[in-house]
Design an enzyme around this catalytic site. Sequence first.
Site, PDB file in Angstrom:
ATOM      1  N   ASP A 181       0.808  -1.040   0.078  1.00 37.00           N
ATOM      2  CA  ASP A 181       0.115  -0.024   0.056  1.00 37.00           C
ATOM      3  C   ASP A 181       0.903   1.356  -0.046  1.00 37.00           C
ATOM      4  OD1 ASP A 181      -2.226   1.629  -0.035  1.00 37.00           O
ATOM      5  OD2 ASP A 181      -3.253   0.757   1.747  1.00 37.00           O
TER       6      ASP A 181
HETATM    7  C1  BGC Z   1      -5.296   3.164   0.412  1.00 32.47           C
HETATM    8  C2  BGC Z   1      -5.352   2.058  -0.710  1.00 32.47           C
HETATM    9  C3  BGC Z   1      -5.330   2.587  -2.130  1.00 32.47           C
HETATM   10  C4  BGC Z   1      -3.969   3.338  -2.204  1.00 32.47           C
HETATM   11  C5  BGC Z   1      -3.946   3.786  -3.661  1.00 32.47           C
HETATM   12  C6  BGC Z   1      -4.122   3.867   0.101  1.00 32.47           C
HETATM   13  O1  BGC Z   1      -3.806   5.036   0.823  1.00 32.47           O
HETATM   14  O2  BGC Z   1      -5.219   2.521   1.687  1.00 32.47           O
HETATM   15  O3  BGC Z   1      -6.775   1.346  -0.554  1.00 32.47           O
HETATM   16  O4  BGC Z   1      -5.809   1.780  -3.299  1.00 32.47           O
HETATM   17  O5  BGC Z   1      -4.109   4.500  -1.286  1.00 32.47           O
HETATM   18  O6  BGC Z   1      -4.672   5.121  -3.785  1.00 32.47           O
END
Ligand code: BGC
Length: 762
Positions: free
Chosen positions: A324
């Site tokens: 993530d």
């Molecule tokens: C979130 C994810 C998301 C990613 C990309 C992160 O902050 O936890 O769920 O897919 O950002 O935007």
Amino acid sequence: MNQNFVILLVIAGCLWSSCEMGKKKDQPMSVSQRIDWERTDNLEMESFIDDLLAKMSVVEKIGQMTQVNESFFAVDQEQTEATGGMANLIDSAMLAETIRDYQIGSFLTGGTRPAEEWYQLGKYLQEVNLQHSENKIPIVFGIDHVHGTNYIQEGTVFPHNINLGATFNIALARQCGQSTASEAAALGHHWNFAPVLGVGRQKFWPRLYETYGEDTWLAGAMGSAYIQGLEEEKVGQYRMAACAKHFLGYSIPQSGWDRTVVDISMQKLYEYLVPPFQAAFDTDVKTIMINSGEINGKPVHASYFYLTTLLRDQMGFKGVALTDYLDIIKLHTEHFVTGNEKESTYEAIMAGVDMSMTPTTIDFCRHLRELVEEGRISEERLDLSVRRILRLKYHLGLFDHPLPSDEYLDNVGAEEHRNAARQAAEESIVLMKNDHNRLPLQNPDKLLLVGKNANLKKALGGGWTYTWQGNDESLYPDSWQTVYEALKAEFPATEVVLANWENYMQSASGADAIVIATGEDPYAEGWGNINELDLPTEEKELIEAAINLGTPVILVLIEGRPRTIGALYDQCDAVIFAGLPGMFGAQAIAGVMSGRINPSGKMSITYPYKSGHVIPYNYKHMEYSYLNVYNPEIQRYSIADFGSGESYTTFEYSNLTLPDTLLYGEGPFTASIKVANTGQRAGKEAVLWYLSDLVASYTRPNKALKHFEKIHLEPGESSMLQFDISPKEHLSFPDEKGNLLVEKGYFVLAVGDQHINFYYNK
Ligand code: BGC
């Protein structure tokens, strides 16, 4: 064969094979054994990848493992931040230089653009990449279309998953995936960071609305249907990959705040959190995203156990594991399990990360290169991840068709997608209570509408709608209506008065009902952290004041998680849980009020009575036992349990049968139930089958959902429904190592108000 039936069969198969999760390999595999184990039977693809890999430098391999945010290349960083991460102008020299020097393999992006602009951007980025990629390896582009195409200006925006769960209609989850791929795949959006497969058992958690609700079975069934819909949709030569996220344990932080500590017994982890992911893997989901948090003291990004032993060896996942946002860096800046970024990189790669969402720096590339040069990480280890990434790109057809197409722009917002989003909104509205059949409203002369969400579109969209936080009302298109607009359209002969705190007392006179549309403001991730589950005081005071006027009160809760209202609930005449219903949410709410729509949503979460004791429907006996509820004041833990919801018609359940009350062997044992519509109106009913294991060697939940189906019945019509109970799948439970135990003993099967006891003897 009917399509719904096929979906059910596939899902049953997926859930059945989830029982196999306890399977283990005896010895940890070496990297080369793992490379062999993961080879597919697509020989053409495997030999293409072998040839390509043989030509790739270490820099290129590392580049493939790197995902940067498009905003990294923004000319104006400040403006990019202000627009929620969307880079309006790209620094083309920097882009070319970065691709040339680091051979980056993946981008991600967010924010809203018209479809045509997305296409232009995708084409531009891919063309620049192909010019500078040594072996012409296409970029794979990731985005968060988490409830329909929420980042395309004219896209179809479905309700959030908490609502999809409430529909209990698997076909709708599938259509949400299908519609998303149909609208976005050809625009260069190859990789969709959805669905969230965490189980929403922590009600404070600001991402609760991204889950399908609090039940494991429901999350697995809806999530795998979504994945099938998304990954199977083909738009000419284009397709999309799903991303089951966030593996594992993100959804139940102790404090309720986002990305905070999770402590959970391994038995519970296997029982509640693993199965939805297993269902996704059995559906062949192509990728996962890793949980930013820790489980039992170990950050998941640095855990060989979670990312290799459990994910790969026990659960059989062979796709791409993506970090993530910034999460390798967070190993030393938030978790403090390493001293610097290079060590974080080492730990994460050795644990099993394939691709790092770096995403606003390329230091990852430099650290990983040093680690390879120093011999601490082998090139073979890189190959393992790069093979997975190249397979993903191959599967997506990117080597043959790297550039997006503007041929399919008409798919965006297509009528059939909108119809599915409308149906999903309608079937997701839960009529929690309806005293004296106050709803539907019979030709009211005057309705008074108050509450903070009465005239806002953004309240219906929630986070991840047009921007990350979803809170920019100006970006919501005209195709959306607010509750106020929808009520006026729904009741053309009625005077609908929109009032606020200051003037609503004066406006109340002569009103047939006061409609209070309240709940939450939009938020995403940590921006939605709260200290108190109660609805904010001002809104509670408004409800109280409305009740005191003596006019019937209809409360509409538009929110991503259950904000508690205590005994005020009892004093409202009707209460609607609307969740975050998306672009057709207001029309669906108004339709339920007028009676145009017969509500069929059932709660996908348990709505707590007070914020102090928040437990799910499948609590264990000792969590809510006679030992604890002596005091009548605390006997009540919920105002609406998971699976509850009213209709304007009545359904009668009868003739629950099993082949015997003593069951032997492997089954399946077919249970059946008759469901009849005994009211005056046609309606849909979600038929939910629960099992309780009365005595077992591990403590069991008081009951657990094991099967469901949604049916439509005309007045007077009835239907016989069946549930094939397989002991291995439905009567079993995991121990703390993930081994499935099937024990003999007494069980209760319950559906509607019917139940039957039986004894199972292997
Ligand atoms: C979130 C994810 C998301 C990613 C990309 C992160 O902050 O936890 O769920 O897919 O950002 O935007």
